[in-house]
Design an enzyme around this catalytic site. Structure first.
Site, PDB file in Angstrom:
ATOM      1  N   CYS A 157     -28.545  13.549  -1.047  1.00  0.00           N
ATOM      2  CA  CYS A 157     -29.988  13.832  -0.995  1.00  0.00           C
ATOM      3  C   CYS A 157     -30.802  12.846  -1.852  1.00  0.00           C
ATOM      4  O   CYS A 157     -30.928  11.693  -1.462  1.00  0.00           O
ATOM      5  CB  CYS A 157     -30.221  15.288  -1.390  1.00  0.00           C
ATOM      6  SG  CYS A 157     -31.767  15.951  -0.768  1.00  0.00           S
TER       7      CYS A 157
ATOM      8  N   HIS B 232     -26.003  19.205   0.913  1.00  0.00           N
ATOM      9  CA  HIS B 232     -25.615  19.914  -0.305  1.00  0.00           C
ATOM     10  C   HIS B 232     -24.632  20.972   0.172  1.00  0.00           C
ATOM     11  O   HIS B 232     -24.100  20.896   1.262  1.00  0.00           O
ATOM     12  CB  HIS B 232     -26.828  20.612  -0.919  1.00  0.00           C
ATOM     13  CG  HIS B 232     -27.854  19.691  -1.489  1.00  0.00           C
ATOM     14  ND1 HIS B 232     -27.695  19.077  -2.699  1.00  0.00           N
ATOM     15  CD2 HIS B 232     -29.077  19.312  -1.022  1.00  0.00           C
ATOM     16  CE1 HIS B 232     -28.784  18.358  -2.962  1.00  0.00           C
ATOM     17  NE2 HIS B 232     -29.619  18.475  -1.956  1.00  0.00           N
TER      18      HIS B 232
HETATM   19  N1  GLN Z   1     -36.708  15.152  -4.007  1.00  0.00           N
HETATM   20  C1  GLN Z   1     -36.087  14.850  -2.798  1.00  0.00           C
HETATM   21  C2  GLN Z   1     -36.716  15.480  -1.584  1.00  0.00           C
HETATM   22  O1  GLN Z   1     -37.217  16.606  -1.631  1.00  0.00           O
HETATM   23  C3  GLN Z   1     -34.617  15.162  -2.900  1.00  0.00           C
HETATM   24  C4  GLN Z   1     -34.260  16.605  -2.783  1.00  0.00           C
HETATM   25  C5  GLN Z   1     -32.839  16.917  -3.106  1.00  0.00           C
HETATM   26  O2  GLN Z   1     -32.103  16.073  -3.642  1.00  0.00           O
HETATM   27  N2  GLN Z   1     -32.410  18.122  -2.827  1.00  0.00           N
HETATM   28  O3  GLN Z   1     -36.703  14.846  -0.573  1.00  0.00           O
END
Ligand code: GLN
Length: 249
Positions: free
Chosen positions: A97, A197
């Protein structure tokens, strides 16, 4: 496999670890341990040197929200050259992510801040604000004989791949890298970038084994055949999640 050992570099564990990403480290350590492969976890953060990074045989970075990402982006500038070199030299890695977004050219946050990224992959990410892409996700990946990868995504950023980069897989259920192309993640040399995730590795042990095998092969410069493990429990969990999403695996 008693004589083998791996140093697992865990990038920014305090700032970059959401939605169970720590489970990826536990999975790598356990699957090595069950095969008699020794592991050492090297936590890489603001006080780590290039030497610390270069001692790692495998890199793992989880996700985070924009605030943490801005802090890490600042420190990553100092490590950019070393990390890029390691990725180019085929050091395997898993970047989740926010960690995946760092691999691209830039990340435009929901506040409109354009954060320069590592610029290793031909891609960039923009977070338009508003609707986040959240839920369970299944993608099919050519890298793993079209096996289905199961996970959970929660991101505002939409990643757009350039012409020179292949996605990790095709989305079967869920959103993926952006909600238009039905593509998920990216693969470059031995580095996997993904929005999964969940965490990804316990639900998809074959991804963990890909990382372990490639890390060992690179380190010991020989072909490695990993001992088979009993993954029946993991398989049951996978079937259960897939059923909920009306997907057969
Ligand atoms: N901040 C990033 C987004 O919302 C990554 C989110 C995350 O790593 N879960 O796209």
């Amino acid at each position: 496999m008693k004589n083998y050992s791996l140093n697992i570099g865990w990038l920014y564990p305090e700032l970059m670890s959401t939605y169970g990403d720590k489970g990826n480290i536990i999975t790598l350590v356990k699957r090595c341990e069950w095969r008699g492969i020794k592991t050492e976890i090297k936590k890489i953060n603001e006080i780590s040197s290039d030497k610390d990074l270069l001692s790692c045989d495998l890199l793992v970075m989880g996700g985070a929200q924009d605030t943490e990402q801005e802090i890490v982006a600042e420190d990553l500038k100092k490590k950019k050259k070393t990390i890029s070199g390691m990725i180019e030299n085929k050091i395997p890695g898993l970047y989740i992510c926010g960690g995946f977004q760092y691999m691209g050219k830039f990340y435009k946050t929901a506040d409109g801040n354009k954060l320069p990224q590592l610029d290793i992959l031909d891609m960039h990410t923009e977070n338009p604000g508003g609707k986040r892409l959240i839920g369970n996700i299944i993608a099919q990946s050519w890298l793993f004989d079209n096996k289905k990868i199961i996970g959970f995504e929660n991101h505002g950023g939409r990643t757009i791949l350039g012409k020179n980069i292949k996605p990790l897989g095709i989305v079967i259920k869920g959103f993926g890298s952006n909600n238009l192309a039905k593509e998920e993640g990216a693969i470059y040399k031995n580095s996997i970038g993904t929005y999964f995730h969940g965490p990804i590795l316990p639900k998809n042990p074959f991804v963990a084994d890909f990382l372990i095998k490639t890390a060992l092969e690179l380190k010991y410069k020989q072909k490695i055949d990993l001992e088979e493990l009993d993954d029946s429990l993991e398989e049951k969990a996978r079937i259960q999640v897939a059923k909920k999403l009306s997907v057969t695996i």
